[in-house]
Design a protein around this motif. Sequence first.
Motif, PDB file in Angstrom:
ATOM      1  N   ALA A  21       0.826  -1.213   0.000  1.00  0.00           N
ATOM      2  CA  ALA A  21       0.000   0.000   0.000  1.00  0.00           C
ATOM      3  C   ALA A  21       0.856   1.258   0.000  1.00  0.00           C
ATOM      4  O   ALA A  21       0.452   2.291  -0.542  1.00  0.00           O
ATOM      5  CB  ALA A  21      -0.937  -0.002   1.210  1.00  0.00           C
ATOM      6  N   GLY A  22       2.049   1.181   0.602  1.00  0.00           N
ATOM      7  CA  GLY A  22       2.905   2.360   0.613  1.00  0.00           C
ATOM      8  C   GLY A  22       4.217   2.104   1.330  1.00  0.00           C
ATOM      9  O   GLY A  22       4.323   1.196   2.163  1.00  0.00           O
ATOM     10  N   ALA A  23       5.226   2.906   0.969  1.00  0.00           N
ATOM     11  CA  ALA A  23       6.550   2.817   1.597  1.00  0.00           C
ATOM     12  C   ALA A  23       6.839   4.101   2.360  1.00  0.00           C
ATOM     13  O   ALA A  23       6.459   5.195   1.927  1.00  0.00           O
ATOM     14  CB  ALA A  23       7.628   2.589   0.540  1.00  0.00           C
ATOM     15  N   VAL A  24       7.494   3.954   3.502  1.00  0.00           N
ATOM     16  CA  VAL A  24       7.923   5.096   4.311  1.00  0.00           C
ATOM     17  C   VAL A  24       9.447   5.051   4.355  1.00  0.00           C
ATOM     18  O   VAL A  24      10.030   4.025   4.717  1.00  0.00           O
ATOM     19  CB  VAL A  24       7.344   5.011   5.740  1.00  0.00           C
ATOM     20  CG1 VAL A  24       7.868   6.162   6.597  1.00  0.00           C
ATOM     21  CG2 VAL A  24       5.820   5.022   5.702  1.00  0.00           C
ATOM     22  N   ILE A  25      10.092   6.139   3.975  1.00  0.00           N
ATOM     23  CA  ILE A  25      11.561   6.195   3.927  1.00  0.00           C
ATOM     24  C   ILE A  25      12.073   6.952   5.147  1.00  0.00           C
ATOM     25  O   ILE A  25      11.651   8.079   5.416  1.00  0.00           O
ATOM     26  CB  ILE A  25      12.061   6.902   2.650  1.00  0.00           C
ATOM     27  CG1 ILE A  25      11.408   6.316   1.394  1.00  0.00           C
ATOM     28  CG2 ILE A  25      13.590   6.844   2.569  1.00  0.00           C
ATOM     29  CD1 ILE A  25      11.816   4.920   1.058  1.00  0.00           C
ATOM     30  N   ILE A  26      12.997   6.311   5.887  1.00  0.00           N
ATOM     31  CA  ILE A  26      13.579   6.912   7.090  1.00  0.00           C
ATOM     32  C   ILE A  26      14.986   7.397   6.767  1.00  0.00           C
ATOM     33  O   ILE A  26      15.767   6.677   6.142  1.00  0.00           O
ATOM     34  CB  ILE A  26      13.669   5.891   8.249  1.00  0.00           C
ATOM     35  CG1 ILE A  26      12.377   5.087   8.392  1.00  0.00           C
ATOM     36  CG2 ILE A  26      14.061   6.579   9.554  1.00  0.00           C
ATOM     37  CD1 ILE A  26      11.161   5.858   8.758  1.00  0.00           C
ATOM     38  N   SER A  27      15.316   8.615   7.225  1.00  0.00           N
ATOM     39  CA  SER A  27      16.687   9.108   7.058  1.00  0.00           C
ATOM     40  C   SER A  27      17.006  10.116   8.151  1.00  0.00           C
ATOM     41  O   SER A  27      16.113  10.746   8.712  1.00  0.00           O
ATOM     42  CB  SER A  27      16.867   9.772   5.688  1.00  0.00           C
ATOM     43  OG  SER A  27      18.207  10.206   5.516  1.00  0.00           O
ATOM     44  N   THR A  28      18.279  10.239   8.451  1.00  0.00           N
ATOM     45  CA  THR A  28      18.730  11.369   9.265  1.00  0.00           C
ATOM     46  C   THR A  28      19.023  12.527   8.307  1.00  0.00           C
ATOM     47  O   THR A  28      19.117  12.312   7.089  1.00  0.00           O
ATOM     48  CB  THR A  28      20.011  11.005  10.048  1.00  0.00           C
ATOM     49  OG1 THR A  28      21.061  10.715   9.105  1.00  0.00           O
ATOM     50  CG2 THR A  28      19.782   9.792  10.944  1.00  0.00           C
ATOM     51  N   PRO A  29      19.170  13.747   8.831  1.00  0.00           N
ATOM     52  CA  PRO A  29      19.426  14.889   7.929  1.00  0.00           C
ATOM     53  C   PRO A  29      20.846  14.926   7.365  1.00  0.00           C
ATOM     54  O   PRO A  29      21.183  15.843   6.620  1.00  0.00           O
ATOM     55  CB  PRO A  29      19.172  16.115   8.826  1.00  0.00           C
ATOM     56  CG  PRO A  29      18.511  15.607  10.055  1.00  0.00           C
ATOM     57  CD  PRO A  29      18.936  14.184  10.217  1.00  0.00           C
ATOM     58  N   GLN A  30      21.688  13.960   7.724  1.00  0.00           N
ATOM     59  CA  GLN A  30      23.082  13.948   7.288  1.00  0.00           C
ATOM     60  C   GLN A  30      23.190  13.673   5.786  1.00  0.00           C
ATOM     61  O   GLN A  30      22.481  12.829   5.249  1.00  0.00           O
ATOM     62  CB  GLN A  30      23.819  12.863   8.087  1.00  0.00           C
ATOM     63  CG  GLN A  30      25.312  12.815   7.862  1.00  0.00           C
ATOM     64  CD  GLN A  30      25.951  11.702   8.684  1.00  0.00           C
ATOM     65  OE1 GLN A  30      25.244  10.945   9.348  1.00  0.00           O
ATOM     66  NE2 GLN A  30      27.254  11.608   8.626  1.00  0.00           N
ATOM     67  N   ASP A  31      24.085  14.371   5.115  1.00  0.00           N
ATOM     68  CA  ASP A  31      24.215  14.251   3.661  1.00  0.00           C
ATOM     69  C   ASP A  31      24.464  12.813   3.202  1.00  0.00           C
ATOM     70  O   ASP A  31      23.902  12.363   2.196  1.00  0.00           O
ATOM     71  CB  ASP A  31      25.373  15.138   3.152  1.00  0.00           C
ATOM     72  CG  ASP A  31      24.978  16.615   3.147  1.00  0.00           C
ATOM     73  OD1 ASP A  31      23.792  16.917   3.388  1.00  0.00           O
ATOM     74  OD2 ASP A  31      25.861  17.472   2.923  1.00  0.00           O
ATOM     75  N   VAL A  32      25.318  12.089   3.926  1.00  0.00           N
ATOM     76  CA  VAL A  32      25.657  10.715   3.528  1.00  0.00           C
ATOM     77  C   VAL A  32      24.412   9.822   3.574  1.00  0.00           C
ATOM     78  O   VAL A  32      24.198   8.975   2.705  1.00  0.00           O
ATOM     79  CB  VAL A  32      26.763  10.147   4.450  1.00  0.00           C
ATOM     80  CG1 VAL A  32      27.019   8.679   4.147  1.00  0.00           C
ATOM     81  CG2 VAL A  32      28.043  10.941   4.282  1.00  0.00           C
ATOM     82  N   ALA A  33      23.570  10.010   4.603  1.00  0.00           N
ATOM     83  CA  ALA A  33      22.338   9.212   4.719  1.00  0.00           C
ATOM     84  C   ALA A  33      21.336   9.611   3.642  1.00  0.00           C
ATOM     85  O   ALA A  33      20.610   8.767   3.098  1.00  0.00           O
ATOM     86  CB  ALA A  33      21.727   9.403   6.108  1.00  0.00           C
ATOM     87  N   LEU A  34      21.310  10.903   3.318  1.00  0.00           N
ATOM     88  CA  LEU A  34      20.344  11.402   2.326  1.00  0.00           C
ATOM     89  C   LEU A  34      20.613  10.840   0.931  1.00  0.00           C
ATOM     90  O   LEU A  34      19.672  10.572   0.180  1.00  0.00           O
ATOM     91  CB  LEU A  34      20.379  12.933   2.282  1.00  0.00           C
ATOM     92  CG  LEU A  34      19.848  13.632   3.537  1.00  0.00           C
ATOM     93  CD1 LEU A  34      20.217  15.105   3.516  1.00  0.00           C
ATOM     94  CD2 LEU A  34      18.349  13.459   3.660  1.00  0.00           C
ATOM     95  N   LEU A  35      21.891  10.661   0.595  1.00  0.00           N
ATOM     96  CA  LEU A  35      22.229  10.076  -0.714  1.00  0.00           C
ATOM     97  C   LEU A  35      21.567   8.713  -0.876  1.00  0.00           C
ATOM     98  O   LEU A  35      20.981   8.405  -1.915  1.00  0.00           O
ATOM     99  CB  LEU A  35      23.761   9.912  -0.823  1.00  0.00           C
ATOM    100  CG  LEU A  35      24.575  11.162  -1.121  1.00  0.00           C
ATOM    101  CD1 LEU A  35      26.059  10.869  -0.963  1.00  0.00           C
ATOM    102  CD2 LEU A  35      24.292  11.668  -2.531  1.00  0.00           C
ATOM    103  N   ASP A  36      21.648   7.894   0.179  1.00  0.00           N
ATOM    104  CA  ASP A  36      21.082   6.546   0.104  1.00  0.00           C
ATOM    105  C   ASP A  36      19.564   6.555   0.250  1.00  0.00           C
ATOM    106  O   ASP A  36      18.876   5.702  -0.321  1.00  0.00           O
ATOM    107  CB  ASP A  36      21.711   5.656   1.174  1.00  0.00           C
ATOM    108  CG  ASP A  36      23.166   5.322   0.845  1.00  0.00           C
ATOM    109  OD1 ASP A  36      23.551   5.535  -0.306  1.00  0.00           O
ATOM    110  OD2 ASP A  36      23.904   4.860   1.730  1.00  0.00           O
ATOM    111  N   ALA A  37      19.038   7.506   1.033  1.00  0.00           N
ATOM    112  CA  ALA A  37      17.577   7.607   1.165  1.00  0.00           C
ATOM    113  C   ALA A  37      16.953   7.924  -0.189  1.00  0.00           C
ATOM    114  O   ALA A  37      15.889   7.400  -0.536  1.00  0.00           O
ATOM    115  CB  ALA A  37      17.224   8.702   2.175  1.00  0.00           C
ATOM    116  N   ARG A  38      17.622   8.766  -0.956  1.00  0.00           N
ATOM    117  CA  ARG A  38      17.121   9.105  -2.297  1.00  0.00           C
ATOM    118  C   ARG A  38      17.075   7.865  -3.183  1.00  0.00           C
ATOM    119  O   ARG A  38      16.097   7.631  -3.908  1.00  0.00           O
ATOM    120  CB  ARG A  38      18.012  10.184  -2.926  1.00  0.00           C
ATOM    121  CG  ARG A  38      17.562  10.544  -4.322  1.00  0.00           C
ATOM    122  CD  ARG A  38      18.273  11.750  -4.870  1.00  0.00           C
ATOM    123  NE  ARG A  38      17.588  12.195  -6.076  1.00  0.00           N
ATOM    124  CZ  ARG A  38      17.648  13.420  -6.555  1.00  0.00           C
ATOM    125  NH1 ARG A  38      18.329  14.341  -5.912  1.00  0.00           N
ATOM    126  NH2 ARG A  38      17.022  13.748  -7.652  1.00  0.00           N
TER     127      ARG A  38
END
Length: 277
Positions: A160-177
């Motif tokens: 039904a849907g996905a929820v993406i978790i990330s910290t605001p850190q640039d390294v984490a954001l690259l992988d969250a994307r």
Amino acid sequence: ESLRDKRARILSRGLPKQKPIEGVKQVVVVASGKGGVGKSTTAVNIALALAANDSTKEVGLLDADIYGPSIPKMMNLKGNPELTPKNLMRPLKNYGIACMSMGFLIEETAPVVWRGLMVMSAVEKLLRQVDWGQLDYLVIDMPPGTGDVQLSVSQNIPIAGAVIISTPQDVALLDARKGAEMFRKVHVPVLGLVQNMSVFQCPKCKHETHIFGADGVRDLAKTLGLDILGDIPLHVNIRESCDSGQPVVVAQPQSDAAKAYLKIAMEIVRRLPVSPA
């Protein structure tokens, strides 16, 4: 020539046909590109918050992290699942949540040293050979990354849907994307992003510090055209409560941290398609 024929036959089959999990109305996956961003803690508290927000709803929690299952400890559950007469595993239950994990099937300290095919077989068993009863929501705690498990789950069951978790850190954001883009590629709706460990408040002087950055996840959400479902503070109570097997939503329901999870659960439900009767 025989190789060409075999390849043509395989390609003609296409993707596996999605088959719903018996008794489960809606599946919500909680995912992250990178490990260590608090995905399992968030999945546990979201499952508890979904049940706390609406006592008429039945909620289940599936730990799809075969190599590093953490749901048993966080939900304070031990032991092996019983088998039904149909040879299906019965989930273990605590705080009203039905849970299934690889951690119930192996010793707590035993490493899972498996290749991909064995992992896929284990995921298939956790999806198909569990008697979930009747669930309104099944929350799946996905392993980090965008590999076999994510593809297998996305292609085999309707999500039904996905929820993406990330910290605001640039390294984490690259992988969250990358995680968000992967779900789009396999046609799973991304409900939104959760900014975890967003701010740390000193317990003595109340000064707030953005240890991992201020608005990284918000900026990523804008870039991807997605919603922010909520912010979770970096708070010692969240870590301590999950480590002790009493997640903050049940241990301290009036705390700011618990309220953040309850709000995120409400936002998730608002964005889900209308549940089948």
